[in-house]
Design an enzyme around this catalytic site. Structure first.
Site, PDB file in Angstrom:
ATOM      1  CG  ASP A   1      -3.651  -3.181   9.087  1.00 57.16           C
ATOM      2  OD1 ASP A   1      -4.426  -1.162   8.345  1.00 57.16           O
ATOM      3  OD2 ASP A   1      -3.285  -3.826   8.581  1.00 57.16           O
TER       4      ASP A   1
ATOM      5  CD  GLU B   1      -6.373   1.386   1.346  1.00 59.37           C
ATOM      6  OE1 GLU B   1      -6.050   1.105   3.200  1.00 59.37           O
ATOM      7  OE2 GLU B   1      -7.666   1.280   2.182  1.00 59.37           O
TER       8      GLU B   1
ATOM      9  CB  SER C   1      -6.990  -4.638  10.832  1.00 62.44           C
ATOM     10  OG  SER C   1      -5.515  -4.792  10.392  1.00 62.44           O
ATOM     11  CB  SER C   2      -9.397 -10.188  12.698  1.00 64.25           C
ATOM     12  OG  SER C   2      -8.123 -10.149  11.294  1.00 64.25           O
ATOM     13  CB  SER C   3      -3.422  -9.770  11.868  1.00 64.35           C
ATOM     14  OG  SER C   3      -3.785  -9.185  10.883  1.00 64.35           O
TER      15      SER C   3
ATOM     16  CE1 TYR D   1      -0.170  -4.798   1.697  1.00 69.75           C
ATOM     17  CE2 TYR D   1       2.301  -4.737   1.970  1.00 69.75           C
ATOM     18  CZ  TYR D   1       0.641  -4.280   2.721  1.00 69.75           C
ATOM     19  OH  TYR D   1       1.087  -3.952   3.266  1.00 69.75           O
TER      20      TYR D   1
ATOM     21  CG  ASP E   1       1.189   0.837   5.491  1.00 72.42           C
ATOM     22  OD1 ASP E   1       0.784   1.017   4.440  1.00 72.42           O
ATOM     23  OD2 ASP E   1       0.549  -0.294   6.403  1.00 72.42           O
TER      24      ASP E   1
HETATM   25  C1  GAF Z   1      -3.317  -4.207   4.962  1.00 73.84           C
HETATM   26  C2  GAF Z   1      -1.814  -3.834   5.774  1.00 73.84           C
HETATM   27  F1  GAF Z   1      -1.243  -4.622   7.149  1.00 73.84           F
HETATM   28  C3  GAF Z   1      -1.102  -2.313   5.807  1.00 73.84           C
HETATM   29  O1  GAF Z   1       0.511  -2.224   5.479  1.00 73.84           O
HETATM   30  C4  GAF Z   1      -1.281  -1.256   4.455  1.00 73.84           C
HETATM   31  O2  GAF Z   1      -0.536  -1.078   3.366  1.00 73.84           O
HETATM   32  C5  GAF Z   1      -3.013  -1.551   4.064  1.00 73.84           C
HETATM   33  O3  GAF Z   1      -2.885  -3.127   3.351  1.00 73.84           O
HETATM   34  C6  GAF Z   1      -3.309  -1.450   2.530  1.00 73.84           C
HETATM   35  O4  GAF Z   1      -2.959   0.350   2.563  1.00 73.84           O
HETATM   36  O5  GAF Z   1      -3.806  -3.293   5.343  1.00 73.84           O
END
Ligand code: GAF
Length: 385
Positions: A174, A35, A128-130, A226, A38
């Site tokens: 995602d 998590e 992750s619906s988007s 974020y 990425d």
């Molecule tokens: C969200 C983001 F869209 C992903 O890219 C990732 O960073 C995640 O948070 C955390 O691991 O889903």
């Protein structure tokens, strides 16, 4: 409720009075581990859900896109001029317009189209619906237009739609999961090279289940948090003189941490560096057919997100603790944080008991009752017919 494919088709017929030329689907995702790694060029291990977003579509003349959505029961329309000026299409439509924009920006002749969208992916639950929406629209447009854009290049383009058009500074996980996952497998993705390995993840054969606990916690300032985590990681990499935190190994941590300006930054870096290693360790266990043994890595990942990256909330921590107390082999929050879902790895026979224990703990805390369900790794974006 009828099947999501039927709902997309029915929506298409009633919005446009014609039959769709085809239907395309893309899934939500759960991230098994890795998590906030990425955007640090690191490693992730997501898998696709059988919950999908379906797009029924047909070409239309000119550079115009008409989109009906089941979620809002509304129809929007935009033309090339709207798309080319980010900010003109807003709300859920921005994810669709963003994909058209990113394709056009990359030089593709995007066909005008009528689209109808239905989804089973819960919105705002960290599944992750988007990305499912972006991936479903992208595969539909690529197919309808016969565009030369192989699947391994599609995630970057969908990510660009989200970063540059929608304005969310997310990583590549995602969109990669929504497009590249395979049924029965987790997707081991190197976010720097975009190389993937499909890791067999046969829960049934191992007598295991993944229980999803939707915390129902309202997202609290998630967007700003974020972005600030990402900034802090990038600044730390600059201080350490590496291109990204991926380039710091666990063995380098003791030497690296004292160079950082404050304790908070040290905790952020420690999360990312140890999390990358946990992904590699999880992959090694799965490759060796030792799935039940990944539990402690999942739980350690959660502790790191809670204590070092500081992205969990009380509902999430309560769900993890209750699941572990009830005998889960491991449990962790999945996704960006500040709400969303917990994954608990459980013996298949104990899934209901663990779900019940979490619901009891929620009741004791006075939290909104969580939604719980089990999932199996499903396929990435596909054309249905
Ligand atoms: C969200 C983001 F869209 C992903 O890219 C990732 O960073 C995640 O948070 C955390 O691991 O889903």
């Amino acid at each position: 409720m009828t099947d999501v494919e039927d709902r997309a088709t029915a929506g298409f017929r009633s919005a446009y009075g014609q039959e769709p030329a085809g239907r395309w689907a893309a899934p939500g995702r759960a991230n098994l581990i890795g998590e906030h790694t990425d955007y640090n060029d690191g490693f992730v291990l997501p898998f696709a859900l059988s919950l999908r977003t379906v797009v029924a579509a047909a070409p239309q003349d000119g550079e115009r896109w008409t989109v009906w959505s089941e979620t809002t029961e509304a129809q929007i329309e935009f033309a090339a001029a709207d798309v080319d000026e980010p900010g003109r299409v807003t709300g859920w439509g921005a994810y669709v317009a963003g994909v058209v924009w990113a394709l056009r920006e990359a030089g593709h002749a995007v066909p005008g189209a009528r689209l109808a969208i239905a989804t089973d992916v819960p919105l705002g639950s960290g599944l992750s619906s988007s990305a499912a929406l972006e991936a479903a629209v992208l595969t539909a447009l690529v197919d309808l237009g016969g565009l030369d854009l192989p699947a391994d290049r599609q995630p970057r383009l969908a990510q660009r739609a989200e970063n540059a058009y929608v304005g969310a500074p997310t990583g590549i996980m995602d969109q990669s999961a929504a497009i590249r996952c395979r049924e029965g497998h987790a997707l081991f993705l190197d976010c720097r090279t975009e190389e993937v390995e499909h890791i067999p993840f046969d829960l049934d054969a191992a007598g295991l289940a993944i229980l999803v606990i939707d915390s129902r916690a309202p997202h609290r300032h998630a967007d700003g948090e974020y972005a600030s985590r990402r900034k802090s990681c990038e600044e730390a990499a600059a201080v350490l003189g590496v291109p990204a935190l991926r380039d710091v190994a666990v063995a380098d941590l003791d030497a690296a941490l004292p160079k950082l300006p404050d304790d908070e930054t040290r905790r952020r870096v420690r999360h990312v560096v140890t999390e990358n290693q946990r992904v590699l360790d999880t992959v090694a266990l799965l490759r060796a057919g030792r799935a039940p043994e990944i539990g402690p890595l999942l739980t350690a990942s959660h502790a790191s997100m809670r204590d070092d990256f500081e992205i969990t909330v009380p509902e999430i921590d309560t769900a993890v603790e209750a699941a572990l107390t009830a005998g889960a082999l491991g449990a962790r929050m999945t996704g960006g944080g500040f709400g969303g879902c917990v994954l608990a790895l459980v013996e298949a026979a104990s899934a209901d008991r663990v779900a019940g224990a979490v619901a009891d703990a929620y009741a004791r805390h006075g939290f909104t009752e969580p939604a719980t369900f089990t999932i199996l790794p499903a396929t990435g974006a596909t054309r249905l017919d």
